[in-house]
Design a protein around this motif. Structure first.
Motif, mmCIF file in Angstrom:
data_model
loop_
_atom_site.group_PDB
_atom_site.id
_atom_site.type_symbol
_atom_site.label_atom_id
_atom_site.label_comp_id
_atom_site.label_asym_id
_atom_site.label_seq_id
_atom_site.Cartn_x
_atom_site.Cartn_y
_atom_site.Cartn_z
ATOM 1 N N ILE A 14 -7.632 -6.276 -3.443
ATOM 2 C CA ILE A 14 -8.702 -5.927 -2.572
ATOM 3 C C ILE A 14 -9.356 -6.372 -1.708
ATOM 4 N N SER B 108 -11.779 0.873 1.943
ATOM 5 C CA SER B 108 -10.962 1.462 1.697
ATOM 6 C C SER B 108 -9.906 2.256 2.124
ATOM 7 N N ARG C 247 -7.364 1.222 0.401
ATOM 8 C CA ARG C 247 -6.559 2.103 0.086
ATOM 9 C C ARG C 247 -5.911 3.603 0.387
ATOM 10 N N GLU D 60 -2.669 2.600 1.806
ATOM 11 C CA GLU D 60 -1.877 2.795 0.204
ATOM 12 C C GLU D 60 -1.488 4.155 0.335
ATOM 13 N N ARG E 195 -1.129 -2.097 -10.720
ATOM 14 C CA ARG E 195 -2.217 -2.433 -10.652
ATOM 15 C C ARG E 195 -2.055 -3.231 -12.532
ATOM 16 N N ARG F 34 -6.153 -3.152 -8.700
ATOM 17 C CA ARG F 34 -5.108 -3.256 -7.374
ATOM 18 C C ARG F 34 -4.941 -4.864 -7.539
ATOM 19 N N TYR G 140 -1.998 -6.869 -4.845
ATOM 20 C CA TYR G 140 -1.552 -6.980 -3.476
ATOM 21 C C TYR G 140 -0.612 -8.198 -3.484
#
Length: 132
Positions: free
Chosen positions: A3, A15, A18, A21, A31, A37, A39
């Protein structure tokens, strides 16, 4: 990609990523066993689509409905319809703004036409009687 790297490349806060998401806008997030996380490379493209669509006036809900889980599987007709609807919405907003501007300009003229011997309070009453 983690992230932090995605945030750096996209220019968005972690943030915010997230948040997207959690709202179902970013798919295929994996995960690891450590809970971090990971991506896929296309996540950066999705974030650019999201932020561009927001700048164009699309709500997150509208964007969520349009972005397919697999970016290679866009529904062109659905996308075209959504874009046409947005153009219609913008035209309606432009008309509303035009009407609002005309009303404010009319009020400016009425308020500015206060006779020199009239008090501001009397002018306010005069204006209010004309607005009704």
């Amino acid at each position: 990609m983690k992230i932090g790297e995605l945030a750096r490349q996209s220019g968005l806060n972690a943030s915010r990523i997230r948040f997207y998401e959690a709202r179902g806008l970013l798919h295929a997030v994996v995960r690891g066993e450590n809970g971090y996380r990971s991506y896929p490379p296309e996540a950066l493209q999705v974030l650019r689509i999201i932020t561009g669509a927001q700048r164009a006036g699309f709500s997150l809900e509208e964007i969520r409905k349009l972005i397919p889980a697999d970016l290679s599987n866009w529904d062109q007709e659905e996308l075209l319809q959504a874009l046409r609807r947005k153009v219609t919405d913008i035209a309606a907003m432009e008309e509303q703004l035009r009407q609002s501007r005309a009303e404010i300009e009319r009020l400016l003229v009425v308020i500015a036409a206060r006779p020199p011997d009239m008090t501001c309070n009397d002018n306010a009453r005069r204006v209010l009687s004309e607005v009704r």
